[in-house]
Design an enzyme around this catalytic site. Structure first.
Site, PDB file in Angstrom:
ATOM      1  CG  HIS A 227     -14.582  -8.997  -6.166  1.00  0.00           C
ATOM      2  ND1 HIS A 227     -13.226  -9.292  -6.387  1.00  0.00           N
ATOM      3  CD2 HIS A 227     -14.595  -8.440  -4.885  1.00  0.00           C
ATOM      4  CE1 HIS A 227     -12.376  -8.940  -5.654  1.00  0.00           C
ATOM      5  NE2 HIS A 227     -13.055  -8.227  -4.375  1.00  0.00           N
TER       6      HIS A 227
ATOM      7  CE  LYS B 156      -6.449  -2.793  -7.795  1.00  0.00           C
ATOM      8  NZ  LYS B 156      -7.239  -3.978  -7.510  1.00  0.00           N
TER       9      LYS B 156
ATOM     10  CD  GLU C 242      -8.297  -7.222  -6.402  1.00  0.00           C
ATOM     11  OE1 GLU C 242      -7.160  -6.606  -6.263  1.00  0.00           O
ATOM     12  OE2 GLU C 242      -9.306  -6.945  -6.932  1.00  0.00           O
TER      13      GLU C 242
ATOM     14  CG  ASP D 149      11.380  -2.793  -9.974  1.00  0.00           C
ATOM     15  OD1 ASP D 149      10.056  -2.567  -9.385  1.00  0.00           O
ATOM     16  OD2 ASP D 149      12.249  -2.104  -9.794  1.00  0.00           O
TER      17      ASP D 149
HETATM   18  C1  MEV Z   1     -10.702  -4.328  -9.203  1.00  0.00           C
HETATM   19  O1  MEV Z   1      -9.599  -5.036  -8.569  1.00  0.00           O
HETATM   20  C2  MEV Z   1     -10.736  -4.056 -10.536  1.00  0.00           C
HETATM   21  C3  MEV Z   1     -11.595  -3.013 -11.115  1.00  0.00           C
HETATM   22  O2  MEV Z   1     -12.322  -2.006 -10.467  1.00  0.00           O
HETATM   23  C4  MEV Z   1     -11.113  -2.691 -12.384  1.00  0.00           C
HETATM   24  C5  MEV Z   1     -12.392  -1.835 -13.262  1.00  0.00           C
HETATM   25  O3  MEV Z   1     -13.208  -1.152 -12.435  1.00  0.00           O
HETATM   26  O4  MEV Z   1     -12.160  -1.677 -14.420  1.00  0.00           O
HETATM   27  C6  MEV Z   1     -12.960  -3.958 -11.308  1.00  0.00           C
END
Ligand code: MEV
Length: 417
Positions: A358, A245, A68, A261
């Site tokens: 991003h 995430k 990513e 793992d």
């Molecule tokens: C993207 O890979 C991760 C985010 O969505 C985490 C978040 O929203 O805190 C930017």
């Protein structure tokens, strides 16, 4: 000095290790044959290095294998901020993994519990005979706990025996699974009850890694924004999932790079996040005086001995880059990087938004996905970046249009911008 030279010098890597890192020396096909079945080849994922980390006062480079865009850039720039204005401290709580031996439908619960309780020492001694190497290294079975669970459809009671094991520097999955299966017959013999499943639990709440990040004298607007973002995640599981995430964006790439793992660690972290009965964020951010303080505490069953960590040449190099000698050090680094990654995401979300950074980095992906090759990639990326600044939006369709225009008329800049 080029990137590889700097890593070589900082981490004292050999020429061979640098060749493994750069892909000059590729893992032999036999390695894959030892790892999985029906091998047809390797799937390559980029490996990068997150910089600027100073964890517990030690400067380190963080190897991250990840597909990513912007994860490594965000980790590095946030670590730079923490290095300048704050600190990262880590700790570990416990080193016990769990093996579960299930007695699905117990005839006489009180009797079975009493027998297991009376034979606790015997069962632990027997269990340790199946992991002599581990015992010799100072690990082994440490405790045995009985849990009583109502069956979900109210048709009796389940007993679950937890075998708690110190796996030393291994993740320990294979060790604990073998122990559980090996002592199953003895448990059936002693209790005259039927044993069901014998398997480790990924909810390793007896083996936690924690970290604390402090940013001193933070701009109050930014600090408040990050605190508010953490509150959102506490209030709403839909947000907590994305928040977590973002934490795992920092952890999974290290697990992958070191041959650990990551599915096991992810499962453990998500289950731990729901331990109150409501899915929660695994980090918390609060203003304390003029400082922003972030905390994380998560299950972390990682290993640096055995398995892929020792078989895969890149995993060995990644461990050397990290400079870890104990599995718990790797766990603490994962917690720290997860927390820093989360800080980077929350800061962006609470200030400029996530799209700017991003998508800017994602422009090259779009260029390649559109079919750009060689020098076209840089050109399409550059034009996409200009469009992003102006229109706050880029897409694959836009990338394809730009590429087409470049190919038709190489000086098509004015046409598109
Ligand atoms: C993207 O890979 C991760 C985010 O969505 C985490 C978040 O929203 O805190 C930017």
């Amino acid at each position: 000095m080029d990137r590889l030279e700097r890593i070589k010098e900082f981490c004292r890597l050999s020429d061979d290790e640098i060749d493994i890192l750069s892909g000059e020396i590729r893992p032999a096909p036999e390695v894959a044959e030892h790892l999985i079945e029906n091998v047809v080849g390797y799937f390559s994922i980029p490996m990068g290095i997150a910089t600027n980390f100073c964890i517990d006062g030690i400067d380190m480079m963080i190897p991250m294998a990840v597909e990513e865009t912007s994860i490594i850039a965000a980790a590095s720039s946030t670590a730079k901020w923490v290095r300048k204005d704050g600190s990262i401290r880590t700790y570990i709580k416990g080193n016990l993994i769990i093996g579960q031996i299930q007695l699905p439908q117990v005839q006489n619960v009180a009797r079975a519990k009493q027998i297991i309780h009376e034979n606790r020492d015997l069962l632990m001694t027997l269990a340790n005979t199946y992991v002599p190497g581990l015992v010799a290294r100072g690990g082994g079975i440490r405790d045995l706990v009985i849990r009583e669970l109502p069956r979900p459809y109210h048709d009796g009671t389940m007993l679950v025996i937890h075998i708690l094991c110190d796996p030393c520097d291994a993740m320990g999955a294979n060790l604990i699974n073998q122990v559980c299966e090996a002592i199953k017959p003895k448990i059936e013999e002693l209790t005259s009850e039927k044993v069901g499943l014998c398997i480790l639990s990924n909810l390793v709440d007896g083996k936690l890694a924690g970290a604390e990040v402090v940013i001193r004298n933070i701009d109050p607007l930014v600090g408040k924004g990050i605190e508010e973002a953490a509150l959102f995640a506490k209030a709403d599981p839909y947000r907590a999932a994305t928040h977590n995430k973002g934490v795992l964006n920092g952890i999974d790439p290290i697990l992958l790079a070191t041959g650990n793992d990551w599915r096991a660690v992810e499962a453990g972290i998500h289950a731990y996040a729901a331990k109150s009965g409501k899915y929660q964020p695994v980090t918390d951010w609060k203003m304390e005086g003029g400082d922003l303080v972030g905390r994380i505490e998560i299950p972390m069953a990682v290993g640096i001995a055995g398995g892929v960590t020792k078989l895969h040449p890149l995993a060995k190099v990644a461990l050397k880059i990290l400079g870890v000698n104990r599995a718990e050090e790797l766990g603490r680094i994962c917690a720290a990087v997860g927390l820093v990654q989360n800080l980077g995401a929350l800061k962006a979300l609470a200030t400029v938004g996530i799209v700017k950074g991003h998508m800017q980095l994602h422009a090259a992906n779009l260029a390649i996905a559109a079919g750009a090759e060689g020098s076209e990639i840089a050109e399409v990326r550059e034009r996409l970046t200009e469009i992003l600044h102006r229109e706050k939006n880029i897409s694959l369709t836009r990338a394809k249009e730009i590429l087409e225009a470049i190919r038709v008329a190489p000086d098509s800049r004015t046409l598109l911008s």
